[in-house]
Design an enzyme around this catalytic site. Sequence first.
Site, mmCIF file in Angstrom:
data_model
loop_
_atom_site.group_PDB
_atom_site.id
_atom_site.type_symbol
_atom_site.label_atom_id
_atom_site.label_comp_id
_atom_site.label_asym_id
_atom_site.label_seq_id
_atom_site.Cartn_x
_atom_site.Cartn_y
_atom_site.Cartn_z
ATOM 1 N N TYR A 1 -2.850 14.977 2.795
ATOM 2 C CA TYR A 1 -2.321 13.717 2.269
ATOM 3 C C TYR A 1 -2.970 13.361 0.934
ATOM 4 O O TYR A 1 -4.182 13.181 0.842
ATOM 5 C CB TYR A 1 -2.581 12.629 3.297
ATOM 6 C CG TYR A 1 -1.988 11.279 2.990
ATOM 7 C CD1 TYR A 1 -0.664 11.141 2.629
ATOM 8 C CD2 TYR A 1 -2.763 10.129 3.116
ATOM 9 C CE1 TYR A 1 -0.118 9.897 2.389
ATOM 10 C CE2 TYR A 1 -2.232 8.874 2.882
ATOM 11 C CZ TYR A 1 -0.901 8.765 2.513
ATOM 12 O OH TYR A 1 -0.363 7.530 2.276
ATOM 13 N N ARG B 1 0.823 -1.199 0.000
ATOM 14 C CA ARG B 1 0.000 0.000 0.000
ATOM 15 C C ARG B 1 0.871 1.267 0.000
ATOM 16 O O ARG B 1 1.800 1.388 -0.773
ATOM 17 C CB ARG B 1 -0.988 -0.050 1.163
ATOM 18 C CG ARG B 1 -2.092 -1.095 0.968
ATOM 19 C CD ARG B 1 -3.109 -1.047 2.084
ATOM 20 N NE ARG B 1 -4.345 -1.725 1.724
ATOM 21 C CZ ARG B 1 -5.396 -1.821 2.529
ATOM 22 N NH1 ARG B 1 -5.355 -1.276 3.735
ATOM 23 N NH2 ARG B 1 -6.490 -2.430 2.136
ATOM 24 N N SER B 2 0.608 2.207 0.910
ATOM 25 C CA SER B 2 1.299 3.497 0.832
ATOM 26 C C SER B 2 2.758 3.448 1.251
ATOM 27 O O SER B 2 3.469 4.452 1.078
ATOM 28 C CB SER B 2 0.562 4.546 1.673
ATOM 29 O OG SER B 2 -0.609 4.968 1.009
ATOM 30 N N ALA B 3 3.235 2.337 1.755
ATOM 31 C CA ALA B 3 4.682 2.217 1.943
ATOM 32 C C ALA B 3 5.392 2.321 0.600
ATOM 33 O O ALA B 3 6.587 2.625 0.536
ATOM 34 C CB ALA B 3 5.030 0.907 2.642
ATOM 35 N N LYS C 1 4.948 4.700 -1.393
ATOM 36 C CA LYS C 1 5.276 6.123 -1.579
ATOM 37 C C LYS C 1 6.727 6.417 -1.205
ATOM 38 O O LYS C 1 7.371 7.274 -1.819
ATOM 39 C CB LYS C 1 4.329 6.995 -0.755
ATOM 40 C CG LYS C 1 2.891 7.056 -1.256
ATOM 41 C CD LYS C 1 2.067 8.018 -0.408
ATOM 42 C CE LYS C 1 0.659 8.245 -0.963
ATOM 43 N NZ LYS C 1 -0.273 7.153 -0.640
#
Length: 388
Positions: free
Chosen positions: A156, A66-68, A70
């Site tokens: 965010y 997921r957003s890891a 980014k």
Amino acid sequence: MDVQGSVDPGYEAVKDAFVRNFTHRGDPGAAVAVYRDGRKVVDLWGGTKDVDGTAPWAVDTAQIVRSATKGVAAAVPLLLHQRGQLDLDAPVAAYWPEFKAAGKDRTLVRHLLSHRAAVPALDRPLTPAEAADGESGPAAVAAQSPFWEPGTGHGYHAQTYSWLLAELVRRVTGRTIGRWVAEEIARPLGADLWIGLPAEEAGRVGRVGPVEAPRAAGGITLRPKPAVAAAYADPDSLTRRAFGAIDPLPDENDPGYRAAELPASAGISTARGLARFYAATLGDVDGKRLFAPATVALARTEESAGPDRVLVVNTRFGLGFMLHGPASPLLGPGSFGHPGRGGSLGFADPESGVAFGYVTNGHQKGVTADPRAQALVRAVRTAVDAPA
């Protein structure tokens, strides 16, 4: 609990915390890896490969983080800047002319990276197919009117970060961000991480899904602050609209979604690959290094801080990386990295030389401070602070 792998002497507390994640914190399958000064000191895995299965997690099992993602993606513009190919203080429109529409002509590259570009949501959400096609997303964010004056506050960019960053990288380099990461980061480092999963790696990746966190000690259920709960409950809030920029929500176990180059949410990695990446931002890993010292300084420098218009808590961001703070505790004040909603976490800590990666197939509620990841971070801190 049958946990596989190894820990160096002095890091036994990390293994203890990892085991307790299964026995007390509801982890179905997970892995954690830690590097210190470029050397791997923790490499553990356990549980099941699939959240709803029985096959064991293997040494090479990978999961969607997921957003890891980014954090991995953030390295790309910083490396382009390091190589003299990208000016962080230039308008985004200098590289991507269409982006200046609807009053965004003064939006800078650094605003885009630090969640100050003011386009965290879309007037019309994209379908999963549109989100993944490589064209609809960039066109939508380029045409989107900002929700506040760019550069004046932060919120965010949960999903739109994918199209903002991917298109910027494509305009600068002529390559997709997934190809750039594969050729310039993952392959040279020998790191198992992908933005856009190759078909030949699909068999390694487990199924993910939601899991309920056990009740806290004493039977108390931890609840979000009322303002946060209200923002997530209101379909018209910027919070809901930001997380709902893809509608309906994509199936994260779908091969097509996993193959999509979505640097906000769809990266896939092993814990070892995530930690190895962050280790290489700090220094040499088997002769390979990503960031020069000046780029490490950029990565950890605060660009946004305070009330987040989307997450409705105080957050801190640098240039693409989330920074240590109450909303997302990392190892220390100088740490930089990124959590993934529901569990995964990767970061680097320059002061201690620690690089950390944790991945799981069981997504619990929560965006930035998963209790399983935090238990492991506390254990790493214990090891780092122990007398030599």
